[in-house]
Design a protein around this motif. Structure first.
Motif, mmCIF file in Angstrom:
data_model
loop_
_atom_site.group_PDB
_atom_site.id
_atom_site.type_symbol
_atom_site.label_atom_id
_atom_site.label_comp_id
_atom_site.label_asym_id
_atom_site.label_seq_id
_atom_site.Cartn_x
_atom_site.Cartn_y
_atom_site.Cartn_z
ATOM 1 N N SER A 104 9.886 -103.742 65.856
ATOM 2 C CA SER A 104 9.280 -104.636 64.861
ATOM 3 C C SER A 104 10.306 -105.552 64.220
ATOM 4 O O SER A 104 9.984 -106.675 63.821
ATOM 5 N N SER A 105 11.561 -105.112 64.113
ATOM 6 C CA SER A 105 12.589 -105.930 63.469
ATOM 7 C C SER A 105 13.007 -107.123 64.322
ATOM 8 O O SER A 105 13.676 -108.036 63.824
ATOM 9 N N LEU A 106 12.634 -107.141 65.601
ATOM 10 C CA LEU A 106 13.023 -108.249 66.479
ATOM 11 C C LEU A 106 12.173 -109.489 66.267
ATOM 12 O O LEU A 106 12.578 -110.587 66.643
ATOM 13 N N SER A 107 10.993 -109.338 65.678
ATOM 14 C CA SER A 107 10.047 -110.442 65.560
ATOM 15 C C SER A 107 10.228 -111.178 64.248
ATOM 16 O O SER A 107 10.612 -110.596 63.219
ATOM 17 N N ASP A 108 9.941 -112.463 64.293
ATOM 18 C CA ASP A 108 9.928 -113.282 63.084
ATOM 19 C C ASP A 108 8.752 -112.851 62.211
ATOM 20 O O ASP A 108 7.636 -112.706 62.710
ATOM 21 N N PRO A 109 8.983 -112.645 60.908
ATOM 22 C CA PRO A 109 7.866 -112.216 60.045
ATOM 23 C C PRO A 109 6.685 -113.175 60.053
ATOM 24 O O PRO A 109 5.559 -112.767 59.757
ATOM 25 N N SER A 110 6.917 -114.446 60.396
ATOM 26 C CA SER A 110 5.828 -115.424 60.405
ATOM 27 C C SER A 110 4.984 -115.351 61.668
ATOM 28 O O SER A 110 3.954 -116.022 61.750
ATOM 29 N N HIS A 111 5.406 -114.562 62.654
ATOM 30 C CA HIS A 111 4.661 -114.431 63.897
ATOM 31 C C HIS A 111 4.263 -112.971 64.120
ATOM 32 O O HIS A 111 4.866 -112.053 63.559
#
Length: 284
Positions: free
Chosen positions: A163-170
């Motif tokens: 989960s930490s790899l993804s941009d919070p906006s996506h």
């Protein structure tokens, strides 16, 4: 009278020609409107097709990048699996530490690149493109967890680590349950090879532990697969999984049989060691 009749003819001709001109003008306006509508329709269709072609080309380009990222995940996950197979009694801690570092590098470099390529797109549209890499990653991650703690790395833990790899906006990349199960099916084959290797090194108890673990996975998946929406990919893997279970069981059973029948004939330093059932040895 002639003049009046001539004027009447002109009036009649004018009156007759006016509706005709009106009809011609109306016909012209109608054809112009149809032509305008046809041109507008053709233009809108052309714009729509052009937009669709651009979207399709963009999707194909993204698919190629996703496939490349998936191949890199597959290749480097295999390296982690090969690293784990070097494990032995003497180097277990060292090998597992190196394997976990390599697995973390797979996540930070290659899985992160996959997440970047999938950003802003529907994951399910491109699932077939990156599914092989995710399955191989699941196989490597679960193998490392089992060798370290003897437990199974579940899907929730795996998705939480990504989960930490993804941009919070996506929307974050989440491993779906089908890819997870397919990865578990491949895990049993690697555990079978690991068990055979441990038996050859004399670690029978560890091999028995692997056998129990693989048997439990096979039992659970046997109950789950018939309820799946897409069980086709699992049919062959379930057959291979059963073969892996049988190979481990046969290897462990064979060792037990040979161990029970084993009678050391040589190597005793005691001259009174009974040889071939004769007490006191043989007098030369």
């Amino acid at each position: 009278m002639k003049c009046c009749s001539a004027i009447q003819k002109i009036v009649l001709m004018a009156s007759d020609s006016k509706p005709q001109r009106l009809r011609q003008w109306a016909s012209f306006q109608s054809s112009a409107a149809k032509k305008t509508r046809t041109m507008t329709t053709q233009s809108s269709l052309k714009d729509a097709f052009s937009s669709y072609a651009d979207d399709l080309n963009h999707l194909n380009d993204k698919r190629e990048k996703v496939v490349k990222a998936s191949r890199d995940i597959t290749a480097n996950s295999k390296k982690v699996i090969f690293q784990v197979h070097r494990i032995s009694k003497s180097n277990k801690e060292e090998v597992l530490e190196k394997a976990h570092k390599d697995l973390a590098a797979v996540v930070d470099q290659y899985v992160a690149r996959l997440v970047k390529e999938l950003r802003g797109s529907d994951f399910w549209k491109l699932r077939r493109a990156y599914s092989p890499g995710i399955q191989e990653y699941v196989e490597a991650a679960t193998l490392c967890r089992f060798c370290k703690s003897g437990t199974l790395l579940n899907l929730e833990e795996m998705n939480a680590s990504l989960s930490s790899l993804s941009d919070p906006s996506h929307k974050p990349l989440q491993i779906n349950i089908l890819d997870y199960i397919l990865g578990l099916a491949d895990l049993t084959g690697e555990l079978m090879r690991l068990a055979i290797g441990r038996i050859s090194d004399g670690e029978l108890e560890y091999a028995q532990k692997i056998c129990t673990f693989v048997r439990e996975i096979h039992r659970e998946l046997t109950l789950l697969v018939p309820r799946m929406d897409e069980p086709y990919d699992m049919k062959t893997k379930m057959e291979t999984m059963l073969q892996s279970v049988m190979k481990i069981e046969n290897a462990c059973f064979g060792v037990h049989v040979r161990k029970s029948e084993y009678n050391p004939l040589l190597g005793s330093g005691d001259p009174s060691y009974p040889l071939m059932g004769v007490a006191g040895g043989i007098d030369l």
